[in-house]
Design a protein around this motif. Structure first.
Motif, PDB file in Angstrom:
ATOM      1  N   GLU A   1      45.376  40.519  42.205  1.00 44.05           N
ATOM      2  CA  GLU A   1      45.492  41.966  41.985  1.00 44.05           C
ATOM      3  C   GLU A   1      46.000  42.264  40.575  1.00 44.05           C
ATOM      4  O   GLU A   1      45.492  43.152  39.895  1.00 44.05           O
ATOM      5  N   MET A   2      46.994  41.501  40.133  1.00 42.05           N
ATOM      6  CA  MET A   2      47.551  41.690  38.795  1.00 42.05           C
ATOM      7  C   MET A   2      46.511  41.414  37.705  1.00 42.05           C
ATOM      8  O   MET A   2      46.582  41.974  36.622  1.00 42.05           O
ATOM      9  N   CYS A   3      45.549  40.560  38.004  1.00 40.79           N
ATOM     10  CA  CYS A   3      44.517  40.189  37.028  1.00 40.79           C
ATOM     11  C   CYS A   3      43.186  40.894  37.289  1.00 40.79           C
ATOM     12  O   CYS A   3      42.170  40.548  36.692  1.00 40.79           O
ATOM     13  N   ASN A   4      43.190  41.880  38.199  1.00 37.16           N
ATOM     14  CA  ASN A   4      41.960  42.600  38.567  1.00 37.16           C
ATOM     15  C   ASN A   4      40.877  41.679  39.109  1.00 37.16           C
ATOM     16  O   ASN A   4      39.692  41.856  38.832  1.00 37.16           O
ATOM     17  N   VAL A   5      41.291  40.662  39.848  1.00 41.35           N
ATOM     18  CA  VAL A   5      40.357  39.745  40.501  1.00 41.35           C
ATOM     19  C   VAL A   5      40.724  39.728  41.984  1.00 41.35           C
ATOM     20  O   VAL A   5      41.734  39.144  42.362  1.00 41.35           O
ATOM     21  N   PRO A   6      39.937  40.407  42.821  1.00 37.20           N
ATOM     22  CA  PRO A   6      40.290  40.427  44.242  1.00 37.20           C
ATOM     23  C   PRO A   6      40.166  39.037  44.867  1.00 37.20           C
ATOM     24  O   PRO A   6      39.096  38.441  44.846  1.00 37.20           O
ATOM     25  N   ILE A   7      41.274  38.529  45.335  1.00 37.51           N
ATOM     26  CA  ILE A   7      41.313  37.209  45.984  1.00 37.51           C
ATOM     27  C   ILE A   7      41.621  37.434  47.460  1.00 37.51           C
ATOM     28  O   ILE A   7      42.602  38.089  47.800  1.00 37.51           O
TER      29      ILE A   7
ATOM     30  N   MET B   1      41.390  32.104  37.171  1.00 39.21           N
ATOM     31  CA  MET B   1      41.854  31.129  36.182  1.00 39.21           C
ATOM     32  C   MET B   1      41.508  31.585  34.764  1.00 39.21           C
ATOM     33  O   MET B   1      42.327  31.473  33.859  1.00 39.21           O
ATOM     34  N   GLY B   2      40.303  32.111  34.570  1.00 40.32           N
ATOM     35  CA  GLY B   2      39.900  32.609  33.260  1.00 40.32           C
ATOM     36  C   GLY B   2      40.783  33.759  32.808  1.00 40.32           C
ATOM     37  O   GLY B   2      41.171  33.850  31.643  1.00 40.32           O
ATOM     38  N   SER B   3      41.112  34.637  33.752  1.00 36.85           N
ATOM     39  CA  SER B   3      41.958  35.793  33.433  1.00 36.85           C
ATOM     40  C   SER B   3      43.371  35.338  33.066  1.00 36.85           C
ATOM     41  O   SER B   3      43.969  35.845  32.117  1.00 36.85           O
ATOM     42  N   ILE B   4      43.882  34.364  33.786  1.00 40.01           N
ATOM     43  CA  ILE B   4      45.227  33.833  33.494  1.00 40.01           C
ATOM     44  C   ILE B   4      45.238  33.143  32.140  1.00 40.01           C
ATOM     45  O   ILE B   4      46.156  33.333  31.349  1.00 40.01           O
ATOM     46  N   GLU B   5      44.200  32.362  31.845  1.00 40.77           N
ATOM     47  CA  GLU B   5      44.133  31.660  30.558  1.00 40.77           C
ATOM     48  C   GLU B   5      44.091  32.631  29.398  1.00 40.77           C
ATOM     49  O   GLU B   5      44.660  32.378  28.341  1.00 40.77           O
ATOM     50  N   MET B   6      43.422  33.777  29.580  1.00 42.74           N
ATOM     51  CA  MET B   6      43.342  34.782  28.518  1.00 42.74           C
ATOM     52  C   MET B   6      44.701  35.427  28.273  1.00 42.74           C
ATOM     53  O   MET B   6      44.986  35.877  27.170  1.00 42.74           O
ATOM     54  N   ARG B   7      45.555  35.460  29.279  1.00 37.30           N
ATOM     55  CA  ARG B   7      46.878  36.086  29.141  1.00 37.30           C
ATOM     56  C   ARG B   7      47.894  35.156  28.514  1.00 37.30           C
ATOM     57  O   ARG B   7      48.918  35.591  28.046  1.00 37.30           O
ATOM     58  N   VAL B   8      47.641  33.872  28.578  1.00 33.83           N
ATOM     59  CA  VAL B   8      48.610  32.897  28.083  1.00 33.83           C
ATOM     60  C   VAL B   8      48.478  32.696  26.591  1.00 33.83           C
ATOM     61  O   VAL B   8      47.566  32.829  25.939  1.00 33.83           O
TER      62      VAL B   8
END
Length: 138
Positions: free
Chosen positions: A103-109, A131-138
């Motif tokens: 939800e925090m990354c706008n990816v419904p899991i 994972m792609g969204s998390i990598e972009m934030r790091v």
């Protein structure tokens, strides 16, 4: 070759090229699996043969789109070696934490527990997006 057959082949090749010869759902590449061109809105339900109504899916995702199988998933099962407190953390991760991360990354899991195999399943494509969204934030 008829004009219809030729137009179909040209559209098919263009759809595959647009999707970079990978499954639009799980990301598997052409050299790893059989890929099919899939009508997003089925022709029998009014869908067209236009490129905008077509995508590429691997055979497994294509079967899932037609309700025949489950799409590829990331799976997790307990080894049975956790104490009850640790097991509760494990369950909370799958039920609450992972969906909130999505939800925090706008990816419904949406993890699904399948009792028959006593395993949590998450769509592989959704995990790749997360994972792609998390990598972009790091």
């Amino acid at each position: 070759m008829s004009k219809t057959t030729q137009a179909y082949k040209i559209t098919n090749m263009a759809v595959r090229e647009r999707c970079e010869n990978r499954c639009a759902n799980c990301g598997v590449e052409e050299h790893e699996a059989v890929l099919d061109v899939h009508h997003i809105v089925p022709r029998g339900q009014g869908g067209s043969n236009l490129m905008s109504n077509q995508t590429v899916l691997c055979r497994r995702c294509h079967d899932a789109a037609h309700g025949k199988k489950m799409a590829p998933t990331v799976q997790s099962a307990s080894t049975g070696m956790m104490d009850s407190e640790t097991f509760e953390l494990y369950r909370q991760f799958w039920r609450n934490i992972l969906p909130q991360m999505g939800e925090m990354c706008n990816v419904p899991i949406q993890p699904i527990y399948v009792g028959e195999d006593q395993c949590w399943h998450v769509a592989e494509a959704d995990m790749r997006l997360l994972m792609g969204s998390i990598e972009m934030r790091v």
